[in-house]
Design a protein around this motif. Structure first.
Motif, mmCIF file in Angstrom:
data_model
loop_
_atom_site.group_PDB
_atom_site.id
_atom_site.type_symbol
_atom_site.label_atom_id
_atom_site.label_comp_id
_atom_site.label_asym_id
_atom_site.label_seq_id
_atom_site.Cartn_x
_atom_site.Cartn_y
_atom_site.Cartn_z
ATOM 1 N N MET A 132 0.843 -0.924 0.158
ATOM 2 C CA MET A 132 0.193 -0.024 0.059
ATOM 3 C C MET A 132 1.096 0.826 -0.417
ATOM 4 S SD MET A 132 -2.567 0.872 2.083
ATOM 5 C CE MET A 132 -4.591 -0.243 2.551
ATOM 6 N N SER A 133 2.107 1.058 0.529
ATOM 7 C CA SER A 133 2.914 2.179 1.113
ATOM 8 C C SER A 133 3.451 2.565 -0.014
ATOM 9 C CB SER A 133 3.692 1.779 1.830
ATOM 10 O OG SER A 133 5.045 2.843 2.338
ATOM 11 N N ASP A 134 3.825 1.428 -1.513
ATOM 12 C CA ASP A 134 4.819 2.004 -2.307
ATOM 13 C C ASP A 134 3.034 2.362 -3.587
ATOM 14 O OD1 ASP A 134 7.204 0.876 -1.589
ATOM 15 O OD2 ASP A 134 6.511 -1.263 -2.670
ATOM 16 N N PHE A 135 2.080 1.895 -3.443
ATOM 17 C CA PHE A 135 1.042 2.562 -4.070
ATOM 18 C C PHE A 135 1.206 3.536 -3.813
ATOM 19 C CE2 PHE A 135 -3.462 3.426 -4.337
ATOM 20 C CZ PHE A 135 -3.524 3.259 -6.334
ATOM 21 N N ASP B 250 -11.691 6.786 1.116
ATOM 22 C CA ASP B 250 -12.558 7.551 -0.026
ATOM 23 C C ASP B 250 -11.491 6.612 -1.519
ATOM 24 O OD1 ASP B 250 -14.342 7.010 1.358
ATOM 25 O OD2 ASP B 250 -14.903 9.429 0.813
ATOM 26 N N LEU B 251 -10.188 6.965 -1.052
ATOM 27 C CA LEU B 251 -9.048 7.491 -2.074
ATOM 28 C C LEU B 251 -9.178 5.805 -2.966
ATOM 29 C CD1 LEU B 251 -5.579 8.278 -0.405
ATOM 30 C CD2 LEU B 251 -7.281 9.649 -2.435
ATOM 31 N N PRO B 252 -9.145 5.497 -4.259
ATOM 32 C CA PRO B 252 -8.793 4.578 -5.035
ATOM 33 C C PRO B 252 -7.896 3.516 -4.753
ATOM 34 C CG PRO B 252 -8.704 5.594 -6.461
ATOM 35 C CD PRO B 252 -8.638 6.662 -5.426
ATOM 36 N N PHE B 253 -8.279 1.829 -4.451
ATOM 37 C CA PHE B 253 -6.747 0.962 -4.348
ATOM 38 C C PHE B 253 -7.466 0.572 -4.987
ATOM 39 C CE2 PHE B 253 -5.125 -2.059 -2.182
ATOM 40 C CZ PHE B 253 -3.870 -1.050 -1.796
ATOM 41 N N PRO B 254 -7.119 0.172 -6.261
ATOM 42 C CA PRO B 254 -7.448 -1.505 -7.409
ATOM 43 C C PRO B 254 -6.298 -1.798 -6.862
ATOM 44 C CG PRO B 254 -6.722 0.301 -8.879
ATOM 45 C CD PRO B 254 -6.314 1.116 -7.577
#
Length: 198
Positions: free
Chosen positions: A1-4, A38-42
């Motif tokens: 998640m941090s890298d994304f 609410d941020l997108p995280f595909p």
């Protein structure tokens, strides 16, 4: 998640700025926990932005957030748009010429007066004569500037079509010459051209 989040920082910042109800309610901006959730995280890790979306992301992060927060003191309103004209023209022409490949629109050197930039374009090769530009300056001023009262002045944006020529006349502030505005202007010009039967 941090890298994304690190790889997509600008995209996610632009998304939060565009969707948050709370972010710009006050002069001091703060992202809420709800904005973060609410941020997108595909699952793929790819946001899949188009070229136009990437332009919007850049301008939101680089200029629009500051413009909303600082108003007249923002970079978009304090800086001249002259330096960004090449990027504006590239974006504007790419959008127009996507449909007009056989006879593409080309940009000509701009003409500027205090507070105003006139950016000419043409379909095909045309020579534009600026020899009487000082006379034109008064007419352009009258066309786009209006003082309605002591405290209210209006500055218009003009698109002038003359045969195979197009003139964009706008204030010289960077706000009016960002690449995202080039996308909007291209949409409006395409609608005008279609209405005129081109």
């Amino acid at each position: 998640m941090s890298d994304f989040i690190s790889m997509n920082r600008n995209c996610l910042s632009a998304y939060a700025a565009a969707t948050s109800f709370r972010l710009f309610n006050k002069k001091a901006t703060a992202t809420s926990t709800g904005d973060i959730f609410d941020l997108p995280f595909p699952e793929s890790g790819d946001l899949g932005l188009s070229a136009s979306e990437a332009i919007l992301v850049h301008d939101i992060v680089a200029y629009q957030r500051d413009l909303i927060r600082r108003g007249d003191q923002s970079v978009a309103l304090k800086s001249s748009g002259q330096a960004v004209l090449p990027a504006f023209n590239e974006t504007f022409l790419a959008a127009i010429n996507h449909l007009y490949r056989d006879n593409p629109l080309v940009a000509h050197p701009s003409q500027s007066w205090p507070g105003i930039i006139c950016q000419p374009y043409s379909f095909g090769a045309v020579e534009i004569d600026w020899s009487d530009s000082e006379t034109l300056r008064g007419r352009v001023d009258a066309l786009i500037r209006e003082q309605r009262s002591e405290s209210v002045s209006v500055t218009r944006i003009a698109r002038i079509y003359d045969d195979n020529l197009l003139f964009l006349i706008k204030p010289d502030r960077l706000r009016f010459w960002m690449r995202s505005i080039g996308l909007r202007d291209a949409d409006e010009v395409l609608a005008d051209l279609r209405a005129q039967g081109y």
